[in-house]
Motif scaffolding. Structure first.
Motif, PDB file in Angstrom:
ATOM      1  N   ALA A   9       0.831  -1.202   0.000  1.00 48.90           N
ATOM      2  CA  ALA A   9       0.000   0.000   0.000  1.00 48.90           C
ATOM      3  C   ALA A   9       0.867   1.255   0.000  1.00 48.90           C
ATOM      4  O   ALA A   9       0.571   2.234  -0.699  1.00 48.90           O
ATOM      5  N   SER A  10       1.933   1.232   0.771  1.00 46.85           N
ATOM      6  CA  SER A  10       2.828   2.390   0.845  1.00 46.85           C
ATOM      7  C   SER A  10       3.527   2.636  -0.484  1.00 46.85           C
ATOM      8  O   SER A  10       3.636   3.774  -0.945  1.00 46.85           O
ATOM      9  N   LEU A  11       4.005   1.570  -1.106  1.00 45.53           N
ATOM     10  CA  LEU A  11       4.670   1.709  -2.396  1.00 45.53           C
ATOM     11  C   LEU A  11       3.693   2.173  -3.476  1.00 45.53           C
ATOM     12  O   LEU A  11       4.032   3.012  -4.324  1.00 45.53           O
ATOM     13  N   PHE A  40      11.470   1.798   6.816  1.00 44.26           N
ATOM     14  CA  PHE A  40      11.586   0.401   6.392  1.00 44.26           C
ATOM     15  C   PHE A  40      11.805   0.333   4.887  1.00 44.26           C
ATOM     16  O   PHE A  40      12.267  -0.693   4.354  1.00 44.26           O
ATOM     17  N   ALA A  41      11.512   1.431   4.200  1.00 47.92           N
ATOM     18  CA  ALA A  41      11.747   1.493   2.753  1.00 47.92           C
ATOM     19  C   ALA A  41      13.217   1.261   2.429  1.00 47.92           C
ATOM     20  O   ALA A  41      13.551   0.785   1.337  1.00 47.92           O
ATOM     21  N   ILE A  42      14.107   1.588   3.358  1.00 44.66           N
ATOM     22  CA  ILE A  42      15.535   1.331   3.135  1.00 44.66           C
ATOM     23  C   ILE A  42      15.781  -0.165   2.994  1.00 44.66           C
ATOM     24  O   ILE A  42      16.569  -0.606   2.147  1.00 44.66           O
ATOM     25  N   VAL A  43      15.085  -0.953   3.818  1.00 40.18           N
ATOM     26  CA  VAL A  43      15.208  -2.411   3.732  1.00 40.18           C
ATOM     27  C   VAL A  43      14.639  -2.912   2.407  1.00 40.18           C
ATOM     28  O   VAL A  43      15.208  -3.797   1.765  1.00 40.18           O
ATOM     29  N   VAL A  44      13.507  -2.328   1.998  1.00 39.96           N
ATOM     30  CA  VAL A  44      12.883  -2.717   0.730  1.00 39.96           C
ATOM     31  C   VAL A  44      13.825  -2.417  -0.437  1.00 39.96           C
ATOM     32  O   VAL A  44      13.937  -3.188  -1.395  1.00 39.96           O
ATOM     33  N   ALA A 114       9.110   6.506  -2.087  1.00 38.24           N
ATOM     34  CA  ALA A 114       9.483   6.821  -3.471  1.00 38.24           C
ATOM     35  C   ALA A 114      10.943   6.468  -3.724  1.00 38.24           C
ATOM     36  O   ALA A 114      11.298   5.995  -4.816  1.00 38.24           O
ATOM     37  N   SER A 115      11.787   6.679  -2.738  1.00 36.85           N
ATOM     38  CA  SER A 115      13.209   6.347  -2.895  1.00 36.85           C
ATOM     39  C   SER A 115      13.416   4.848  -3.088  1.00 36.85           C
ATOM     40  O   SER A 115      14.315   4.426  -3.823  1.00 36.85           O
ATOM     41  N   ALA A 116      12.583   4.043  -2.419  1.00 35.82           N
ATOM     42  CA  ALA A 116      12.665   2.594  -2.608  1.00 35.82           C
ATOM     43  C   ALA A 116      12.298   2.225  -4.041  1.00 35.82           C
ATOM     44  O   ALA A 116      12.947   1.379  -4.672  1.00 35.82           O
ATOM     45  N   MET A 122      16.406   1.996 -10.816  1.00 39.82           N
ATOM     46  CA  MET A 122      17.789   2.131 -11.262  1.00 39.82           C
ATOM     47  C   MET A 122      18.508   0.788 -11.363  1.00 39.82           C
ATOM     48  O   MET A 122      19.663   0.735 -11.794  1.00 39.82           O
ATOM     49  N   LEU A 123      17.841  -0.295 -10.969  1.00 35.61           N
ATOM     50  CA  LEU A 123      18.488  -1.606 -10.964  1.00 35.61           C
ATOM     51  C   LEU A 123      19.024  -2.023 -12.335  1.00 35.61           C
ATOM     52  O   LEU A 123      20.140  -2.568 -12.410  1.00 35.61           O
ATOM     53  N   PRO A 124      18.287  -1.808 -13.439  1.00 34.79           N
ATOM     54  CA  PRO A 124      18.853  -2.198 -14.744  1.00 34.79           C
ATOM     55  C   PRO A 124      20.216  -1.565 -15.019  1.00 34.79           C
ATOM     56  O   PRO A 124      21.125  -2.227 -15.541  1.00 34.79           O
ATOM     57  N   ALA A 125      20.362  -0.290 -14.673  1.00 34.88           N
ATOM     58  CA  ALA A 125      21.646   0.379 -14.873  1.00 34.88           C
ATOM     59  C   ALA A 125      22.723  -0.258 -14.004  1.00 34.88           C
ATOM     60  O   ALA A 125      23.875  -0.426 -14.437  1.00 34.88           O
TER      61      ALA A 125
END
Length: 202
Positions: A9-11, A40-44, A114-116, A122-125
């Protein structure tokens, strides 16, 4: 520890804000618990971030020493987490004076989630950098395009979360971007992290 439903829900709420949809705020927990839980988004984001750290550590760490690369990975993690959290601490100090104190929680919760999303965007890069040198034209182009997209989405999220119009939202966006760069470069210098070209790995 948030449940999978709460995390989803947060994402989802953050993503709607990144699309410029104000109703995304209704899906975010803006309570005191929701504020702290948003970190917790840092963990995500961690799995996606780790891929990027590994790629950079392989480039600028000692290629012949696992300990050297692992040390570099830890330092890169410290830099990224610092650049994530410390600007928010700075905003907490200036928000009341800037007239956005009432939207500080909204912004922090939205920004964390949003940062998560951006970390995974950015993972593909980051994956490309594992197989191609950072100077490869394709790797550079992919990174630049994804970075530009992330900036647009972050700007939209900031405008909606702050809710004070485009001028104030843009000022907050610019201020947080500059603060993140200052923290990023400051921690890199403090921890002795240089660009790949400075390490002799050419």
């Amino acid at each position: 520890m948030l449940s999978s439903d709460e995390t989803y829900a947060s994402l989802t709420g953050a993503w709607r804000l990144m699309l410029g949809k104000p109703d995304g705020l209704r899906q975010l927990d803006l309570s005191a618990d929701g504020f702290w839980n948003s970190f917790f988004a840092i963990v995500v984001a961690a799995p996606a971030l780790i891929v990027g750290w590994v790629g950079l550590a392989n480039e600028i760490g000692d290629p012949n020493a696992f300990a050297g690369r692992f040390s570099m990975l830890i330092r890169l993690a410290t830099v990224d987490i610092g650049a994530w959290v410390l600007p928010l601490v700075g905003l907490a100090l200036v928000a009341p004076r800037a007239g956005i104190g009432g939207r500080f929680v909204h912004y922090v919760v939205a920004s964390n989630w949003a940062s998560a999303i951006i970390a995974w965007m950015m993972l593909p890069a980051a994956l490309i950098r594992l197989f191609l040198p950072s100077t490869n034209e394709f790797a550079v182009l992919a990174s630049l395009l994804l970075f530009a997209l992330s900036m647009i989405l972050t700007w939209r999220m900031t405008n909606v979360a702050i809710g004070r119009g485009a001028t104030v939202g843009t000022a907050v966006f610019a201020g947080m971007f500059v603060a993140s760069l200052v923290v990023l470069f400051g921690l890199q210098a403090l921890l002795g992290i240089g660009a790949p070209s400075e390490t002799g790995l050419k």
